[in-house]
Design an enzyme around this catalytic site. Structure first.
Site, PDB file in Angstrom:
ATOM      1  N   LEU A1095       0.837  -1.193   0.000  1.00  0.00           N
ATOM      2  CA  LEU A1095       0.000   0.000   0.000  1.00  0.00           C
ATOM      3  C   LEU A1095       0.878   1.252   0.000  1.00  0.00           C
ATOM      4  CD1 LEU A1095      -2.813   1.324   0.231  1.00  0.00           C
ATOM      5  CD2 LEU A1095      -2.515   1.258   2.713  1.00  0.00           C
ATOM      6  N   MET A1096       0.623   2.154  -0.957  1.00  0.00           N
ATOM      7  CA  MET A1096       1.326   3.440  -1.030  1.00  0.00           C
ATOM      8  C   MET A1096       0.331   4.512  -0.606  1.00  0.00           C
ATOM      9  SD  MET A1096       4.133   2.179  -1.968  1.00  0.00           S
ATOM     10  CE  MET A1096       5.138   3.583  -2.334  1.00  0.00           C
ATOM     11  N   HIS A1098       0.167   7.650   0.045  1.00  0.00           N
ATOM     12  CA  HIS A1098       0.011   8.992  -0.518  1.00  0.00           C
ATOM     13  C   HIS A1098      -0.195   8.972  -2.027  1.00  0.00           C
ATOM     14  CE1 HIS A1098       0.855  11.015   3.264  1.00  0.00           C
ATOM     15  NE2 HIS A1098       1.879  10.186   3.442  1.00  0.00           N
ATOM     16  N   ASP A1100       0.061   8.312  -6.169  1.00  0.00           N
ATOM     17  CA  ASP A1100       1.134   8.500  -7.136  1.00  0.00           C
ATOM     18  C   ASP A1100       1.836   9.845  -6.908  1.00  0.00           C
ATOM     19  OD1 ASP A1100      -1.538   9.420  -8.550  1.00  0.00           O
ATOM     20  OD2 ASP A1100       0.104  10.526  -9.478  1.00  0.00           O
ATOM     21  N   ASP A1149       8.146   3.729 -19.473  1.00  0.00           N
ATOM     22  CA  ASP A1149       7.103   4.706 -19.137  1.00  0.00           C
ATOM     23  C   ASP A1149       7.362   5.334 -17.773  1.00  0.00           C
ATOM     24  OD1 ASP A1149       4.882   6.260 -19.398  1.00  0.00           O
ATOM     25  OD2 ASP A1149       3.437   4.676 -18.972  1.00  0.00           O
ATOM     26  N   ARG A1153       3.662  10.023 -12.641  1.00  0.00           N
ATOM     27  CA  ARG A1153       2.398   9.316 -12.438  1.00  0.00           C
ATOM     28  C   ARG A1153       2.625   7.837 -12.145  1.00  0.00           C
ATOM     29  NH1 ARG A1153       3.032  10.711 -17.662  1.00  0.00           N
ATOM     30  NH2 ARG A1153       3.648   8.990 -19.042  1.00  0.00           N
ATOM     31  N   ASN A1154       3.762   7.283 -12.559  1.00  0.00           N
ATOM     32  CA  ASN A1154       4.063   5.876 -12.348  1.00  0.00           C
ATOM     33  C   ASN A1154       5.010   5.666 -11.180  1.00  0.00           C
ATOM     34  OD1 ASN A1154       2.420   4.847 -14.356  1.00  0.00           O
ATOM     35  ND2 ASN A1154       3.986   5.097 -15.932  1.00  0.00           N
TER      36      ASN A1154
END
Length: 1372
Positions: A1095-1096, A1098, A1100, A1149, A1153-1154
């Site tokens: 789980l991240m 904050h 992206d 990519d 955003r990634n």
């Protein structure tokens, strides 16, 4: 402490109080003292006087220190010194290697007074390696002269146009930098960074620096010469150099115009005056200087006056001083200086009183001279009274015991006698005990209009001298009997002299032996001795009393000589001749000499005496000074032309010159360095072009007959002639310095035959020993380095029979006598290098080859037998038929080990190879191509191949047909049973699902029971479906329950999407890096399919950055990231990408955003595709193909579809841009098509406003057009490691054991898989030394694009690694 050039050495004690006053008002602009100009020579003792100096008001000369060593300067530093008002000169200071510690804060050289038009002169500093004046920002007036400094580098990296207004008159020649032998490396260059600003000079875009650790400060053009702060903000317009705060005249380092009370001003306001062109002073200051100098008896100081709002040393031509207010007033016509004697008569009893009449031409009144003593009286009286032409009253000489002559009144031609001394006398001479001469009446005219002459008690003034004055002045007949005393004038002088004749004269170069006829008066006891007078006399026009006074000042050198012994034998008829040996004379110099007797005076009888005429004798010749301006150039590969000028002090008639020359070995460093490595500049040596003069055309006539007949030299312009005269004057000044040092002439050598010169033949140079190397290079014998000699009777020489492209040391001596005991000068030294031989660097014979197993080819060739200097590297060019040509750099050391080079990992096919050598002179010719064929090491015998090839061709054709049908059906039915096709961000992460869509995911140890997963809330939409926050039980060892992110697949997803979803999860099973989002488990049994991720909290990085904007609605109350936080984010992303790179994965990519942000704000590489739908506007469909993130893609990816770790590095640079701009849209304002064209044409982003310089430099490193010039992710982490959080080493891949690469790390790949792998076009010839495998045909992809550095000296361009000047983007 003195002020002003005129008082720098004489009025120092008088102005200490004034200097203290100035320092007290200097404020922070000048933290130390204002010191007078200094001349520091011979030793370092006086250098310590600079310790508290902020400004040197005058010049600074440091010169002629021959015993100093580098360690003597290591603890010397004068950081307070900021400005020199005149010039800085350094000449022959041994041991001084750099000025960076000596004058670290020197910012301005004003050039108010110049040294032959130069404000900075560095001349013959034999040990100086760099200037190092890294804070020098302005040379306000004058130019720069840097000459004959054999070790001086870092000159080409200085942009003098940023320091001087004009660089046209700079004279920077004959330094080490001229020969391109300097490996100038600016800060950061060796590590691939660009730390220093770059400017364009002569079309070259070059970094600017003073040393390897100090950049040149370049302010924005808009700042002009005002300077700027450390942040690049412009200083106030009155500033000069630098400032601590922008637009504040009190924060300047130095002032552009004038300094007043702690601030810089354009002009001095009333009641202040300009002083020394840099500061303002009041009237009292100038007045104090005037009167203190006037009251001082020390020569050289100036009585300052006021003129044009300036306090200057004296009135300009055409003006005279008004003594009441010190102002200069203009003269009407010629500018006589009439001095009014207020009381009618003026008594001159000292030099001080004489100074009051300095410059006077007319005296309105009478003068009384009454001087009884003083120092240097004759010179002082002439300096102060020598311009007097007319006296309106009388002239009285009374009791002036110090006077010998009145010749100090050199221009006095009229005494009017309008006021007369008692008794009607206009000229009065009384009781002058040493007065011997009035004037030289053969050269002086004097008119006395009215009045008589009076002469009494002048015992050494002969009556003949007085009677001559009567005749010349027109007063003969006016005098009465008692006006001129017959008994008290000349009564102690030898007025009735006999003539002494010299009987013997012998000379040497520094001695003259004289003898003269004996003389005895009637009573031999009256003879006390002889007085010998002599002085230098270039011309034969000397008189006896020139420059004499009775107090010791005398232009003559006087020697007292005892009388010879008188024989007691009355019959002796040969009395001995008296004489004297004069010593310590100058050679080849004419001297005026006379001798006279010294006798006693007696009242009872006449006084006798004798005196000789003045004779002129010249000393003999001796060793001359060194020849001037030796110039050596080469006009062919075997000749050097030497030219020079005669010595300034020939000390005789120059009869011939001796020339010695000796071959010099190349630097040992050249044998040891590998010039194929990054950061090493390819060494080169240059030769000077031939003279463009008549003589040189004669030397080259046989070789250049055609051109000589058509061309002629243009006449020199007046400016060129003036320039040559200035340079000649400059050199002669330094010749004067040379005479301060005692040189020892060279010991005489045994002459060698000129025929021996023919034995100096071309040979190869010595190669240092390499282990297990059998070299054909012949060591240079000691015999070939022996010196040779030739006698020359003119001022030029052509030295022939030399080896091509070889350096020679040449010594030149001037001689002024052709005899066994030659009189020759100290040698002048010059170096030269012959021109290269056209074919000397060509490789002899063909390139041979030997093919081994595993597609290894050993290339072999012979080294050039007699190269130009030595070979530093070889260039191998090879290509497979149908492919592009590839280049490989082979170092000298590598060639010595292999006798060639090995090519590894070659693909099967026909190859052609050619080789050329690169020497100190440049590139040789390519060899003829050699051809060879590389077979597939898996090939089978031909009969078996025939059996196999047929079926393979059938299967291939069948596959093509089936594939074509399949593609046709897909186009007809885009939304068929397989569903819409999505472009994956990382095709490398897919399994074979694109080729085999029916493959099925097999559960493994990552399978998690569905009942252990609980979904809590939605986090956002992913590319395959919704992403939830949830809890997972027992998914991490030791944790009963863990908060996780759960990715799902939409119910409407096709079979291909479900397989792609699971296979993307399968790829992440191999990732165990702290900075890559971790996979925790997979739920594949049942529906829907779940992928459980770390789980991240904050989200992206792009959303997180935007939330930190001050005006963001969802701002969590945190400020924008600091520089430390941005560096931490950068390193964490780079560490994650380095891990993926090590795992042989290309991301394709990489964008904010990634990247995901954890609960502790750690940034990690995201889960490869989750954000595609969320940020769909960031992608662009090119030509009907898949979606492409064009704003993050590199030029090669956009153009050729090539994706490598280097293209990821370009994207990484855009991520840095997003971090510093808080996730703005890259190339904002440009459409996707415009961005695509802009980047492919070489453009890149401008840094965001107020972007930290450190991150700007990182971005530009990432955006190098050539992929090979970009850094690796490990290198990025290495650059930032010192500024990261202490916990970083514990969790990062960079510090892990996994990052320690094995001996060889290669990857077996099929040929079809090479499309997306960064190939190493340099092959593995160099890699073999680093421990790579010799066997196998596998292709190594271990950072070869970074480790093998392109050789930019070979016709640079995009394909071989030149860093091009790129257009800049302007999104606005």
């Amino acid at each position: 402490m003195g002020f002003g050039r005129g008082c720098e050495t004489t009025a120092v004690p008088l102005l200490v109080a004034v200097a203290a006053l100035l320092v007290g008002t200097a404020g922070h602009l000048y933290p130390g003292e204002v010191c007078p100009g200094m001349d520091i020579r011979n030793n370092l003792t006086r250098l310590h006087e600079l310790e508290n100096c902020s400004v040197i008001e005058g010049h600074l000369q440091i010169l002629l220190m021959f015993k100093t060593r580098p360690e003597d300067f290591r603890d010397l530093s004068f950081p307070k010194l900021i400005m020199i008002t005149d010039y800085l000169l350094l000449f022959r200071v041994y041991g001084l290697e750099s000025l960076k510690d000596l004058f670290p804060n020197l910012t301005v050289i004003r050039g108010s007074r110049l040294f032959f038009n130069y404000a900075l002169v560095i001349f013959e500093m034999v040990h100086l390696k760099e200037l190092g004046l890294y804070n020098l920002m302005n040379i306000t007036r004058g130019s720069v002269r840097i000459e004959k400094n054999n070790e001086l580098c870092y000159l080409a990296t200085i942009d003098w146009s940023r320091i001087l207004d004009s660089v046209e008159d700079n004279y920077i020649v004959l330094n080490k930098d001229d020969n391109e032998e300097c490996g100038d490396v600016c800060p950061g260059t060796a590590k691939g960074k660009t730390n220093c600003p770059a400017t364009v000079i002569n079309g070259q875009f070059v970094e600017r620096c003073w040393t390897h650790s100090h950049c040149q400060k370049v302010c924005p053009t808009i700042c002009k010469s005002h300077g700027c702060t450390a942040e690049g903000l412009c200083c106030h317009k009155e500033c000069l150099g630098n400032c601590s705060e922008p637009d504040d005249p009190t924060k300047c380092v130095a002032c552009r115009n004038f300094y007043l009370d702690g601030q810089c001003v354009e002009t001095c306001p009333p009641p202040y005056y300009h002083f020394q062109d840099w500061r303002c002073v009041n009237f009292s200051f100038c007045q104090d200087l005037h009167f203190k100098c006037r009251n001082s008896r020390k020569p050289g100081c100036h009585q300052y006056v006021i003129h044009n709002n300036k306090c200057i040393p004296e009135c300009p031509s055409g003006y005279t001083m008004n003594s009441s207010n010190l102002m200069c007033t203009p003269c009407l016509g010629p500018c006589p200086k009439v001095c009014q004697i207020l009381e009618g008569e003026k008594t001159i009893d000292s030099v001080t009183s004489a100074q009051e009449l300095r410059g006077c031409t007319v005296i309105n009144g009478s003068l009384i001279i009454n001087i009884r003593g003083g120092n240097n009286l004759a010179a002082e009286l002439e300096a102060n009274l020598g311009l007097i032409e007319e006296i309106s009253g009388f002239l009285k000489i009374r009791r002036s015991y110090a006077l010998v002559s009145l010749s100090f009144f050199r221009k006095l031609h009229l005494i009017r006698g309008e006021t007369l001394e008692i008794g009607n006398y206009s000229f009065y001479a009384l009781d002058n005990q040493n007065l011997r001469q009035l004037w030289d009446w053969s050269k002086h005219n004097l008119t006395i209009t009215q009045g008589k002459l009076f002469f009494h008690y002048n015992p050494k003034l002969c009556l003949s001298e007085i009677h001559k004055m009567e005749e010349v002045s027109g007063t003969k007949g006016r005098q009465e009997r008692n006006d001129i005393a017959l008994k008290t004038n000349g009564d102690q002088a030898s007025c009735e002299n006999e003539l002494l004749k010299f009987s013997f004269i012998r000379t040497s170069f520094d001695k003259i032996l004289l003898r003269w006829e004996p003389y005895w008066p009637p009573d031999f006891r009256d003879l006390l001795g002889f007085m010998l007078f002599y002085k230098e006399a270039p011309y034969q026009n000397v008189t006896e009393f020139d420059g004499q006074d009775a107090c010791g000042s005398n232009s003559w050198t006087v020697v007292d000589i005892d009388p010879p012994q008188r024989s007691n034998d009355p019959k002796s008829q040969t009395p001995s001749h008296p004489g004297w040996l004069m010593r310590g004379l100058k050679p080849w110099t004419q001297y005026a000499i006379f001798v006279k007797t010294l006798v006693t005076f007696s009242d009872e009888r006449r006084t006798y005496g004798a005196k000789s005429d003045i004779i002129y004798v010249q000393t003999d010749a001796t060793n001359p000074s060194v020849p001037l301006d030796p110039i050596s150039v080469s006009n062919s590969s075997s000749q050097i032309i030497l030219k020079w000028k005669p010595p300034s002090d020939p000390n005789g008639n120059i009869t011939h010159y001796l020339v010695y020359w000796e071959r010099q070995a190349e630097d040992s460093e050249l044998f040891e360095l590998d010039y194929c490595l990054k950061g090493l500049k390819l060494p080169s040596r240059t030769w000077s072009p031939p003279f463009e003069s008549d003589d040189s055309q004669k030397h080259n006539q046989s070789e250049y007959d055609d051109s000589a007949s058509e061309c002629c030299s243009c006449p020199k312009t007046d400016s060129q002639i003036l320039k040559e005269l200035e340079e000649s004057s400059f050199r002669k000044t330094f010749e004067d310095y040379l005479h301060n040092v005692v040189f020892v002439p060279r010991p005489s050598r045994k002459r060698r035959s000129l025929e021996e010169v023919g034995n100096v033949t071309a040979t190869t140079l010595t190669l240092p020993d390499f282990p297990n190397v059998s070299s054909t290079i012949v060591p240079t014998s000691q015999e070939e380095h022996r010196p040779f000699e030739k006698v020359v009777n003119k001022e030029s020489l052509v030295i022939s029979g030399l080896r091509h492209f070889t350096g020679y040391r040449i010594e030149l001596q001037a001689c002024n006598q052709d005899s066994p005991d030659e009189r020759c000068s100290v040698a002048a030294y010059v170096s030269a290098r012959t021109m290269p031989e056209a074919k000397a660097d060509d490789i002899v014979g063909p390139v041979t080859h030997e093919i081994f197993e595993n597609n290894v080819v050993h290339l072999m060739w012979q080294e050039p037998k007699e190269p130009n200097g030595l070979i530093v590297l070889y260039e191998v060019s090879y290509r497979r038929y149908g492919d592009e040509e590839l280049h490989l750099c082979v170092s000298r050391k590598h060639f010595a080990l292999e006798r060639g080079c090995r090519l590894r990992g070659l693909s099967p096919g026909n190859y052609s190879v050619r080789v050329r050598a690169t020497s100190l002179a440049g590139n040789g010719s390519w060899t003829e191509p050699t051809y060879f064929y590389v077979t597939d090491y898996l090939d089978v015998p031909s009969n078996i191949a025939k059996i196999i090839i047929g079926p393979l061709i059938f299967v291939f054709l069948f596959s093509v047909v089936i594939g074509s049908i399949y593609l046709f059906l897909r186009k007809r039915q885009p939304d068929g049973p397989m569903g819409p096709l999505y472009a994956s961000s990382n095709p490398e992460y897919l399994s074979a699902s694109d080729v085999f869509p029916s493959s099925v995911y097999v559960p493994d140890e990552w399978e998690v029971p569905r009942e252990k997963i609980t979904l809590l809330r939605e986090l956002g939409q992913g590319s395959f479906g919704m992403v939830y926050e949830g809890n997972a039980k027992d998914i991490i060892k030791g944790e009963a329950e863990t908060r996780v992110a759960v990715k799902t697949v939409n119910e409407s997803a096709s079979l291909r999407e479900r397989i792609e979803f699971l296979n993307e999860a399968s790829v992440m099973k191999g990732f165990t890096c702290h900075h890559v989002v971790r996979l925790l488990g997979v739920v594949s049994k049942g529906q829907p399919t779940l992928v459980v991720m770390e789980l991240m909290a904050h989200g992206d990085l792009k959303s997180h950055l935007r939330s930190l904007r001050p005006d963001a609605e969802n701002n969590p109350g945190r400020p924008p990231p600091t520089l430390q936080e941005m560096i931490q984010m950068t390193a964490e992303i780079a560490d994650g990408m380095a891990y993926l790179n090590a795992k042989k994965f290309v991301h394709r990519d990489l964008a904010a955003r990634n990247c995901m942000v954890a609960h502790d704000f750690t940034v990690k590489i995201g889960d490869f595709g989750m954000t595609r739908d969320i940020y769909e506007t960031d992608y662009y469909r090119k030509g009907g193909k898949g979606l492409l993130p064009v704003r993050w893609m590199s030029p090669e990816s956009l153009k050729d579809g090539v994706f490598t770790a280097s293209s990821d590095m370009w994207s990484f640079g855009v991520v840095l841009w997003e971090i510093t701009s808080l996730a703005e849209q890259p190339y904002q304002g440009l459409s996707n098509e415009q961005v695509l064209k802009f980047v492919m044409d070489g453009g890149y982003l401008d840094p965001p406003d107020n972007c930290p310089e450190r991150l700007t430099d990182l971005m530009r490193m990432c955006w190098q057009f050539n992929p090979k010039m970009r850094p690796t992710f490990l290198e990025i982490v290495n650059l930032l490691k010192d500024d990261l959080h202490p916990s970083f080493p514990e969790v990062s891949f960079f510090y892990s054991e996994e990052n320690k690469a094995p001996e060889s790390e290669e990857l077996e790949m099929e040929f079809e898989d090479m499309e997306n792998v960064p190939l190493d076009r340099s092959s593995h010839c160099q890699r073999e030394e680093a421990g790579g495998r010799e066997g196998g045909s596998s292709l190594s992809i271990k950072r070869t694009y970074d480790e093998h550095i392109p050789y930019t000296h070979m016709n640079g361009g995009k394909k071989n690694g030149r860093v091009l000047t790129l257009p800049r983007s302007n999104p606005s």
